[in-house]
Design an enzyme around this catalytic site. Structure first.
Site, PDB file in Angstrom:
ATOM      1  N   HIS A   1       1.815   3.091  -4.471  1.00  0.00           N
ATOM      2  CA  HIS A   1       2.674   1.928  -4.187  1.00  0.00           C
ATOM      3  C   HIS A   1       3.407   2.215  -2.878  1.00  0.00           C
ATOM      4  O   HIS A   1       4.350   2.997  -2.847  1.00  0.00           O
ATOM      5  CB  HIS A   1       3.679   1.708  -5.313  1.00  0.00           C
TER       6      HIS A   1
ATOM      7  N   HIS B   1       4.882   0.582   1.064  1.00  0.00           N
ATOM      8  CA  HIS B   1       5.152  -0.456   2.058  1.00  0.00           C
ATOM      9  C   HIS B   1       5.066   0.152   3.456  1.00  0.00           C
ATOM     10  O   HIS B   1       5.768   1.131   3.749  1.00  0.00           O
ATOM     11  CB  HIS B   1       6.550  -1.043   1.856  1.00  0.00           C
TER      12      HIS B   1
ATOM     13  N   LYS C   1      -1.267  -8.214  -6.241  1.00  0.00           N
ATOM     14  CA  LYS C   1       0.135  -7.924  -6.522  1.00  0.00           C
ATOM     15  C   LYS C   1       0.842  -9.195  -6.965  1.00  0.00           C
ATOM     16  O   LYS C   1       0.810 -10.217  -6.273  1.00  0.00           O
ATOM     17  CB  LYS C   1       0.829  -7.346  -5.287  1.00  0.00           C
TER      18      LYS C   1
ATOM     19  N   HIS D   1       5.431  -6.598 -10.079  1.00  0.00           N
ATOM     20  CA  HIS D   1       6.846  -6.291  -9.888  1.00  0.00           C
ATOM     21  C   HIS D   1       7.540  -6.801 -11.140  1.00  0.00           C
ATOM     22  O   HIS D   1       7.685  -8.018 -11.323  1.00  0.00           O
ATOM     23  CB  HIS D   1       7.395  -6.973  -8.635  1.00  0.00           C
TER      24      HIS D   1
ATOM     25  N   HIS E   1       6.881   0.664 -10.244  1.00  0.00           N
ATOM     26  CA  HIS E   1       8.254   1.180 -10.171  1.00  0.00           C
ATOM     27  C   HIS E   1       9.043   0.926 -11.452  1.00  0.00           C
ATOM     28  O   HIS E   1      10.069   0.246 -11.457  1.00  0.00           O
ATOM     29  CB  HIS E   1       8.998   0.660  -8.947  1.00  0.00           C
TER      30      HIS E   1
ATOM     31  N   ASP F   1       6.871   3.563  -3.663  1.00  0.00           N
ATOM     32  CA  ASP F   1       7.588   2.354  -3.244  1.00  0.00           C
ATOM     33  C   ASP F   1       8.431   2.648  -2.014  1.00  0.00           C
ATOM     34  O   ASP F   1       9.499   2.053  -1.824  1.00  0.00           O
ATOM     35  CB  ASP F   1       8.450   1.803  -4.378  1.00  0.00           C
TER      36      ASP F   1
END
Length: 347
Positions: free
Chosen positions: A14, A16, A100, A137, A175, A248
């Site tokens: 995960h 970004h 996602k 999420h 997460h 994350d």
């Protein structure tokens, strides 16, 4: 006492990377320590088609240091107008590895997320047919639900009904931050897993709020009570393959974090493996780190475990990086609040 640990090159399930100048600055930090990563698609505008994922992947590869073999594992942003045929084609080509699901308004750049879950049922059914995982999420966004309860409510209202309506759908609850999430994953024998971040293994909500607001610990889902952090730690260090690492890592420039309405996210990429080694060693579970960062995620996604290795070596306290300079401004690196002794050596 172990002071040297060699493991298969880890995966970050995960991540970004953003885009533009930020992408160019932060990508090398992950590529230095990880062989692959599941890349989040919440750009502005989001990555919603196979063609857009291919273009984004090319930009990521262009940001890598010369000769670095890091492999970005692309995902698509699920919207109420996502085309099941485009999803299937992108998956069949090997371009994407998941979709996602962001409930609209749940986190950074989630405005294009799903409001009416009935409108994505056809896509979910096609994903179940072809074995493509759904990354979620896991928070509801209803204003009347307390922010510390939104993960637990999401499980009851959204996640469990989706799984019951769509037999065979593989789901990653990303997460995880609560004992509720850990318990729900533990109750399912197959087809459901959870990623646990580095920072949620280290901080609880006091780190954000006690003694003053600390914006660089603010993330979504927000860190919870200490009892929940302990539940995450127990799961991560248990050796249960349903729980694996997804950092994350979410960079924002300091000006966006330190503002009247600060952005959510912790930038953990530069020191995450050193942090995890400290956490697992402290729990008496250093032997479980390999599964958590190198094996369980790959197994769930149907990927081969890396043949290349990485070594963690314990020694004198490291000089921890304070920030990373980008073309958009400085990004503060996550501070675990304790010394780090485990140095990463790329074999």
């Amino acid at each position: 006492m172990t002071d040297r640990l060699t493991i298969p090159l880890p995966d970050d399930m995960h991540l970004h990377l953003r885009d533009g100048a930020m992408l160019k600055a932060v990508t090398p930090a992950t590529a230095a320590h990880f062989g692959r990563a599941i890349i989040m698609p919440n750009l502005v505008p989001p990555v919603v088609t196979g063609a857009e994922a291919a273009e984004y992947r090319a930009r990521i590869l262009d940001a890598l240091p010369d000769g670095n073999p890091f492999e970005p594992l692309m995902t698509l942003y699920l919207t109420e107008t996502t085309d099941p045929d485009d999803v299937a084609a992108a998956a069949e080509s090997g371009l994407i590895h998941a979709l996602k699901l962001y409930p609209a308004g749940a986190t950074t750049n989630s405005a294009s997320g799903v409001r009416d879950f009935a409108k994505v049922q056809g896509v979910l059914e096609r994903m179940a047919e072809i074995g493509l995982p759904l990354c979620v999420h896991g928070e509801v966004t209803d204003a009347e639900i307390d922010i510390f309860d939104r993960e637990a409510v999401f499980i009851d209202r959204v996640l469990d009904p989706i799984r019951r309506r769509t037999p065979g759908l593989k789901v990653v609850m990303e997460h995880v931050t609560t004992s509720n999430g850990i318990d729900y994953i533990a109750s399912v024998e197959q087809g459901l897993a959870g990623t646990i971040t580095t920072h949620h293994l280290i901080i609880n909500r006091n780190h954000i709020l006690a003694g003053g607001i600390r914006p660089h610990y603010y993330c979504l889902p927000v860190a919870k009570r200490e009892e929940h952090r302990k539940a995450l730690l127990a799961a991560a260090t248990s050796g249960d393959p349903r729980y694996f690492s997804g950092t994350d890592s979410a960079p924002h420039v300091d000006a966006a974090k330190e503002s009247g309405c600060g952005c959510a996210g912790c930038f953990t990429a530069p020191n995450t493996l050193s942090c995890l080694a400290e956490v697992f060693e402290g729990a008496g579970a250093l032997d479980k780190l390999e599964g958590f960062v190198s094996r369980f995620g790959a197994d769930f996604y149907g990927l081969p475990v890396a043949s290349e290795t990485l070594t963690l070596e314990k020694g004198a306290p490291l000089e921890q990086p304070k920030s990373l300079e980008t073309g958009d401004g400085p990004v503060t690196v996550f501070d675990p609040g304790f010394p780090l002794h485990w140095r990463v050596i790329r074999d």
